[in-house]
Design an enzyme around this catalytic site. Structure first.
Site, short mmCIF file in Angstrom:
data_model
loop_
_atom_site.label_atom_id
_atom_site.label_comp_id
_atom_site.label_asym_id
_atom_site.label_seq_id
_atom_site.Cartn_x
_atom_site.Cartn_y
_atom_site.Cartn_z
N HIS A 59 0.83 -1.21 0.00
CA HIS A 59 0.00 0.00 0.00
C HIS A 59 0.86 1.25 0.00
CE1 HIS A 59 -4.05 1.75 0.63
NE2 HIS A 59 -3.38 2.73 1.19
N ASP A 110 0.26 5.56 -1.11
CA ASP A 110 -0.73 6.55 -1.51
C ASP A 110 -0.16 7.67 -2.38
OD1 ASP A 110 -3.53 6.12 -0.34
OD2 ASP A 110 -2.27 5.69 1.39
N GLU A 135 -8.95 1.46 -2.59
CA GLU A 135 -9.03 1.56 -1.13
C GLU A 135 -10.37 2.13 -0.69
OE1 GLU A 135 -6.45 3.06 2.73
OE2 GLU A 135 -6.23 4.14 0.83
N HIS A 162 -13.24 1.99 4.02
CA HIS A 162 -12.15 2.86 4.46
C HIS A 162 -12.49 3.30 5.88
CE1 HIS A 162 -9.47 6.42 4.73
NE2 HIS A 162 -8.64 5.53 4.26
N HIS A 186 -8.85 -1.80 7.49
CA HIS A 186 -9.95 -0.83 7.64
C HIS A 186 -11.31 -1.47 7.93
CE1 HIS A 186 -8.08 3.07 6.67
NE2 HIS A 186 -7.33 2.41 5.82
N HIS A 208 -2.26 -3.11 4.70
CA HIS A 208 -1.48 -2.18 5.52
C HIS A 208 -2.05 -2.14 6.94
CE1 HIS A 208 -4.72 0.15 3.73
NE2 HIS A 208 -4.45 1.24 4.43
N ASP A 225 2.33 2.04 3.80
CA ASP A 225 1.36 3.14 3.87
C ASP A 225 2.02 4.49 3.66
OD1 ASP A 225 -1.18 4.20 4.03
OD2 ASP A 225 -1.47 3.80 6.16
#
Length: 412
Positions: free
Chosen positions: A41, A43, A144, A171, A217, A238, A307
């Site tokens: 993961h 971003d 995600e 999420h 999540h 993650h 992450d």
């Protein structure tokens, strides 16, 4: 004479320590040269959105220095494969989540096109190995948040066709079909007791098309439901160990054991708040999570899920994606074997990916699920109801006229 001897001893001690450190670092780099490091993961695509509104033509990933991730850092970190997050915030739910998610998928594809010497788009386990053999970073897509599919199996399938290979079920908001992790904190209400009936359809359809199910999540109830329902192994892209840091985004020991039973993977998160439950952490604290998961469930379920660029605080010693070799060296210092390191680097994820693909291939004769979510579960002012009214309902106002014409035809 005594002072001189002390100085010599200090120099020799420092030299020995540095030699040992170099030995672990050299071993780490050697292992990373023959086994791809796969991170679950990152971003960076969201940074492209938030910083540049996805205008990649204005960005140079060789020179970008305001993010955890850029091309020089990727090379220094020996990052062989990355699941880039196609993430959009929960505020987009019931609005433009699908459009914005498609734009994030698009920006990931464009990163690969803009830097073909660095990134190679990947959509399969074999693609990862091919990119590794070409000394490129395999670039995969993970969506995600279940709000991104707008409660539509057709949208799920379309995102898969565009290259998405995992979906994080929630999420930080409930969807019309799944509860999110915040229900375990009490800050969000329980709406579905985990998964609704449609949520269970989503799991089965993900199995059928070959999309990995990501349980980062989600609340513990959803973790356990999915581990029971899914025919394929699951991932936590993650998340870290709850017993080390009691944060609800982490994975409890009993779930770790279920992940082991299901032959899935937990990819350890580097966010300080999930590492130490505090604002500060260091590389040793992250290694503690690796050690704990190995102790509870085995090294065969462990991976890396940094992450990066999705969090505001990262541990000392893991400041950006260039630092992966240092974490591998720390695990070696803790007496991890070469095979255990290779598993955590990438072999575990490759194994999970291949099993997900095998379940897909086994189900290839199964028709797509085309039963929509019940209208009452998604009805809102931003959503139309086309398709929910049956054809008989739509033609009902014309039925009396048809009846009259039929009777007149018989009379005359």
């Amino acid at each position: 004479m005594m002072e001189w001897a002390k100085t010599v001893c200090l120099v020799l001690w420092a030299f020995t320590i540095n030699s040992i450190a170099d030995e672990f670092q050299d071993r780490a780099l050697s292992l990373m040269a023959d086994t791809p490091l796969i991170d679950g993961h990152n971003d960076l695509p969201w940074q492209m959105r938030s910083l540049f509104n996805n205008q990649l033509n204005t960005v140079d990933l060789y020179k970008l220095n305001t993010t955890h991730t850029n091309i020089p850092k990727i090379k220094e970190g020996h990052l062989s494969a990355q699941f880039w997050a196609a993430y959009v915030p929960c505020e987009t739910q019931y609005k433009d989540a699908v459009r914005q998610t498609l734009e994030q998928i698009d920006v990931i594809h464009r990163m690969c096109h803009q830097y073909p010497e660095v990134f190679k788009f990947a959509a399969s386990s074999d693609d990862i190995m091919q990119a590794f053999n070409e000394n490129k970073t395999a670039s995969l897509i993970g969506v995600e948040g279940g709000h991104s599919i707008d409660s539509s199996l057709g949208t799920l399938r379309t995102m898969y066709q565009l290259g998405a290979r995992y979906l994080t079920l929630t999420h930080s908001c409930n969807t019309p079909w799944a509860d999110n992790w915040l229900v375990d904190t009490g800050s969000d209400p329980v709406q579905h007791d985990g998964l609704s009936d449609f949520g269970k359809q989503v799991i089965r359809e993900m199995n059928r098309i070959g999309m990995m199910i990501d349980l980062s999540h989600v609340p513990v109830r959803v973790m356990k439901q999915v581990l029971e329902i899914s025919e394929a192994p699951v991932i936590f892209s993650h998340s870290s160990a709850y017993s080390i840091c009691n944060h609800k985004r982490n994975v409890p020991d009993d779930v770790l054991m279920e992940v082991k039973r299901k032959e899935g993977i937990v990819m350890v998160n580097f966010y300080n708040d999930y590492v130490t439950c505090q604002k500060v952490a260091n590389i040793s604290d992250v290694a503690d999570h690796f050690d704990h998961i190995k102790k509870v469930a085995d090294a065969s379920i462990i991976g890396f899920g940094g992450d990066y660029d999705g969090v505001t605080r990262v541990p000392e010693g893991l400041e950006d994606v260039s630092k992966y070799p240092d974490l591998v060296a720390e695990l070696l210092r803790r007496k991890w074997t070469d095979d255990e390191i290779r598993d955590a680097l990438g072999r575990n994820l490759i194994r999970v990916f291949r099993e997900v693909e095998a379940v897909r291939d086994h189900m290839s004769g199964t028709q797509p699920d085309d039963t929509p979510i019940p209208l009452k579960e998604v009805q809102n002012p931003c959503r139309t109801d086309y398709g929910y009214k049956s054809s008989s309902t739509r033609t009902q106002p014309f039925y009396p006229l048809v009846l009259v014409l039929t009777l007149l035809n018989k009379l005359f």
